[in-house]
Motif scaffolding. Structure first.
Motif, PDB file in Angstrom:
ATOM      1  N   GLU A   1      57.441 -26.600 -18.172  1.00 41.18           N
ATOM      2  CA  GLU A   1      57.819 -25.756 -17.215  1.00 41.18           C
ATOM      3  C   GLU A   1      56.744 -24.744 -16.795  1.00 41.18           C
ATOM      4  O   GLU A   1      56.435 -24.466 -15.622  1.00 41.18           O
ATOM      5  CB  GLU A   1      59.084 -25.069 -17.615  1.00 41.18           C
ATOM      6  N   VAL A   2      56.051 -24.248 -17.574  1.00 45.86           N
ATOM      7  CA  VAL A   2      54.822 -23.384 -17.599  1.00 45.86           C
ATOM      8  C   VAL A   2      53.709 -24.061 -16.888  1.00 45.86           C
ATOM      9  O   VAL A   2      53.159 -23.413 -16.181  1.00 45.86           O
ATOM     10  CB  VAL A   2      54.396 -22.851 -19.017  1.00 45.86           C
TER      11      VAL A   2
ATOM     12  N   GLU B   1      51.840 -24.704 -24.333  1.00 42.35           N
ATOM     13  CA  GLU B   1      52.722 -24.615 -22.911  1.00 42.35           C
ATOM     14  C   GLU B   1      53.612 -25.526 -22.696  1.00 42.35           C
ATOM     15  O   GLU B   1      53.406 -26.627 -22.726  1.00 42.35           O
ATOM     16  CB  GLU B   1      51.799 -24.587 -21.688  1.00 42.35           C
TER      17      GLU B   1
ATOM     18  N   MET C   1      54.133 -26.610 -14.885  1.00 43.71           N
ATOM     19  CA  MET C   1      54.427 -26.726 -13.519  1.00 43.71           C
ATOM     20  C   MET C   1      54.259 -25.453 -12.663  1.00 43.71           C
ATOM     21  O   MET C   1      53.842 -25.416 -11.562  1.00 43.71           O
ATOM     22  CB  MET C   1      56.003 -27.103 -13.278  1.00 43.71           C
ATOM     23  N   LYS C   2      54.589 -24.226 -13.112  1.00 43.32           N
ATOM     24  CA  LYS C   2      54.379 -22.798 -12.733  1.00 43.32           C
ATOM     25  C   LYS C   2      52.896 -22.782 -12.524  1.00 43.32           C
ATOM     26  O   LYS C   2      52.417 -22.133 -11.428  1.00 43.32           O
ATOM     27  CB  LYS C   2      55.076 -21.906 -13.519  1.00 43.32           C
ATOM     28  N   LYS C   3      51.934 -23.097 -13.565  1.00 44.87           N
ATOM     29  CA  LYS C   3      50.551 -22.969 -13.366  1.00 44.87           C
ATOM     30  C   LYS C   3      50.182 -23.930 -12.151  1.00 44.87           C
ATOM     31  O   LYS C   3      49.347 -23.400 -11.250  1.00 44.87           O
ATOM     32  CB  LYS C   3      49.917 -23.304 -14.602  1.00 44.87           C
ATOM     33  N   TYR C   4      50.613 -25.180 -12.043  1.00 43.76           N
ATOM     34  CA  TYR C   4      50.356 -26.011 -10.997  1.00 43.76           C
ATOM     35  C   TYR C   4      50.691 -25.418  -9.685  1.00 43.76           C
ATOM     36  O   TYR C   4      49.740 -25.264  -8.647  1.00 43.76           O
ATOM     37  CB  TYR C   4      51.019 -27.334 -11.079  1.00 43.76           C
ATOM     38  N   GLU C   5      51.734 -24.592  -9.551  1.00 42.64           N
ATOM     39  CA  GLU C   5      52.398 -24.021  -8.473  1.00 42.64           C
ATOM     40  C   GLU C   5      51.412 -23.107  -7.879  1.00 42.64           C
ATOM     41  O   GLU C   5      50.970 -22.739  -6.685  1.00 42.64           O
ATOM     42  CB  GLU C   5      53.696 -24.017  -8.374  1.00 42.64           C
ATOM     43  N   GLU C   6      50.799 -22.140  -8.729  1.00 46.69           N
ATOM     44  CA  GLU C   6      50.139 -21.153  -8.688  1.00 46.69           C
ATOM     45  C   GLU C   6      48.631 -21.605  -8.027  1.00 46.69           C
ATOM     46  O   GLU C   6      48.224 -21.018  -7.217  1.00 46.69           O
ATOM     47  CB  GLU C   6      50.068 -20.118  -9.810  1.00 46.69           C
TER      48      GLU C   6
ATOM     49  N   LYS D   1      48.972 -22.787  -4.583  1.00 45.97           N
ATOM     50  CA  LYS D   1      49.442 -21.893  -3.478  1.00 45.97           C
ATOM     51  C   LYS D   1      47.935 -21.361  -3.419  1.00 45.97           C
ATOM     52  O   LYS D   1      47.791 -20.961  -2.023  1.00 45.97           O
ATOM     53  CB  LYS D   1      50.295 -20.943  -4.195  1.00 45.97           C
TER      54      LYS D   1
ATOM     55  N   THR E   1      46.603 -28.091 -16.038  1.00 37.25           N
ATOM     56  CA  THR E   1      48.060 -28.381 -16.142  1.00 37.25           C
ATOM     57  C   THR E   1      48.323 -29.994 -16.726  1.00 37.25           C
ATOM     58  O   THR E   1      49.610 -30.063 -16.495  1.00 37.25           O
ATOM     59  CB  THR E   1      48.761 -28.258 -14.521  1.00 37.25           C
TER      60      THR E   1
END
Length: 85
Positions: free
Chosen positions: A70-71, A67, A73-78, A81, A39
């Motif tokens: 925003e992409v 990437e 950050m979404k990868k980080y969140e996934e 999680k 990320t």
């Protein structure tokens, strides 16, 4: 973008332990980065930690994995999680 370690890598082993996503691993000849886990330290730090510690500046943006922030950050969140479950 995910990051990429070029063939200038001297296998010094300083990048692997600083990666918060465990995206860096010892490849056959040099250290490598798993793009699906990289990320660029978005979500963890203000700059990529592997780039900050690399003594030979051999870590670049991977042109094959373009990437946005925003992409990333979404990868980080996934990724985080999955760590929490």
């Amino acid at each position: 973008m995910a990051l990429l370690i070029t063939d200038e890598c001297i296998n010094c082993d300083v990048c692997e332990p600083v990666c918060p996503n465990t995206a860096i691993y010892q490849g056959v000849a040099i250290y490598e980065i798993r793009p699906q886990q990289c990320t660029e330290c978005v979500g963890h730090f203000s700059e990529p930690q592997c780039v900050a510690v690399c003594p030979v500046n051999c870590i670049i943006k991977d042109p094959l994995h373009d990437e946005t922030q925003e992409v990333l950050m979404k990868k980080y969140e996934e990724l985080t999680k999955k760590e929490k479950t």
